[in-house]
Enzyme design. Structure first.
Site, mmCIF file in Angstrom:
data_model
loop_
_atom_site.group_PDB
_atom_site.id
_atom_site.type_symbol
_atom_site.label_atom_id
_atom_site.label_comp_id
_atom_site.label_asym_id
_atom_site.label_seq_id
_atom_site.Cartn_x
_atom_site.Cartn_y
_atom_site.Cartn_z
ATOM 1 C CE LYS A 31 52.916 59.210 30.604
ATOM 2 N NZ LYS A 31 52.148 59.298 32.552
HETATM 3 O O1 G3P Z 1 53.177 63.122 34.240
HETATM 4 C C1 G3P Z 1 54.386 63.203 34.362
HETATM 5 C C2 G3P Z 1 54.410 63.467 36.466
HETATM 6 O O2 G3P Z 1 53.597 62.256 36.907
HETATM 7 C C3 G3P Z 1 55.784 63.757 36.833
HETATM 8 O O3 G3P Z 1 55.127 64.236 37.935
HETATM 9 O O4 G3P Z 1 56.217 65.639 39.227
HETATM 10 O O5 G3P Z 1 56.579 63.881 39.963
HETATM 11 O O6 G3P Z 1 57.875 65.080 38.338
HETATM 12 P P1 G3P Z 1 56.857 64.667 39.035
#
Ligand code: G3P
Length: 217
Positions: free
Chosen positions: A83
């Site tokens: 990634k």
């Molecule tokens: O897949 C990316 C994710 O982990 C981010 O999620 O909820 O931290 O915006 P969030």
């Protein structure tokens, strides 16, 4: 739509995998922190459990160093997707790593143009972050729809991996728009089965069945 689990919690991933609901896994530095585990160790454990792609994120910000970290991560297992962030350095690293045959997930995508660049850099996956756009009063689903249209216009092979999913509605919408993959926390995937009419209907069936006095032998 493929389901990836957005987590570095091995037990939670295993539970969902046993339900047959895991096509891959995504992690990031915040999820590694949350797991309290060593990145190489926990990523290896996940790769042994899951057949599909397991995303592991570089933390360098300069292309050459990203490539070095990416190679180190890719050496963990053949199903690693490296990634990299959506920066010029990340795109350069993407080109090098995909050229070496590694899967690359370009992350932190917030615009259709960024997604276009990632596809041109040969990304295996593009990760548009829905929830974080919603957080600033934009509509994350519009981004998924725009990318779907652009990729379909030119037949780009990069898979749309809808990320930063926070709710079951996000899952439905991502599927309706045609995201190739949705990566969601285990709690969201587990909630998808819930419906009060299912619970009510099952309770009624079981109660009536009890009254028949029968058994399915
Ligand atoms: O897949 C990316 C994710 O982990 C981010 O999620 O909820 O931290 O915006 P969030």
């Amino acid at each position: 739509m493929k389901f990836f689990v957005d987590s570095a919690d091995v037990d939670a991933i295993r539970e969902l995998n046993e339900l047959g609901m895991v096509d891959g896994v995504t992690t990031n530095p915040s999820l590694i922190l949350k797991s309290g585990r060593d990145i190489l160790e926990v990523t290896r454990e996940i790769c042994e459990m899951i057949e599909g792609p397991v995303s592991a994120e570089v933390v360098a910000t300069e292309a050459e160093a990203m490539v070095a970290e990416g190679r180190r991560l890719a050496a963990i297992a053949p199903n690693i997707a490296v990634k990299v962030p959506l920066t010029w350095d990340g795109l350069k690293a993407c080109r090098v790593l995909t050229g070496e045959g590694h899967m690359v997930n370009v992350t932190l995508c917030f615009s259709p143009n960024q997604a276009l660049l990632a596809a041109k850099a040969g990304a295996t996956f593009i990760s548009p972050f829905i929830g974080r756009l919603d957080d600033i009063n934009l509509d994350g689903m519009d981004l998924i729809a725009d990318i779907r249209e652009i990729y379909d216009n030119y037949d780009f092979r990069t898979e749309i991996l809808a990320a930063s999913i926070r709710s079951v509605n996000h899952m439905t919408e991502a599927a309706r728009i045609g995201a190739d993959i949705a990566t969601a926390p285990p709690s969201v995937i587990r909630k998808m089965v819930e419906h009060p009419l299912t619970d009510k209907g099952l309770a009624a069936f079981l109660s009536d069945w009890e009254k028949t006095g029968q058994k399915i032998a």
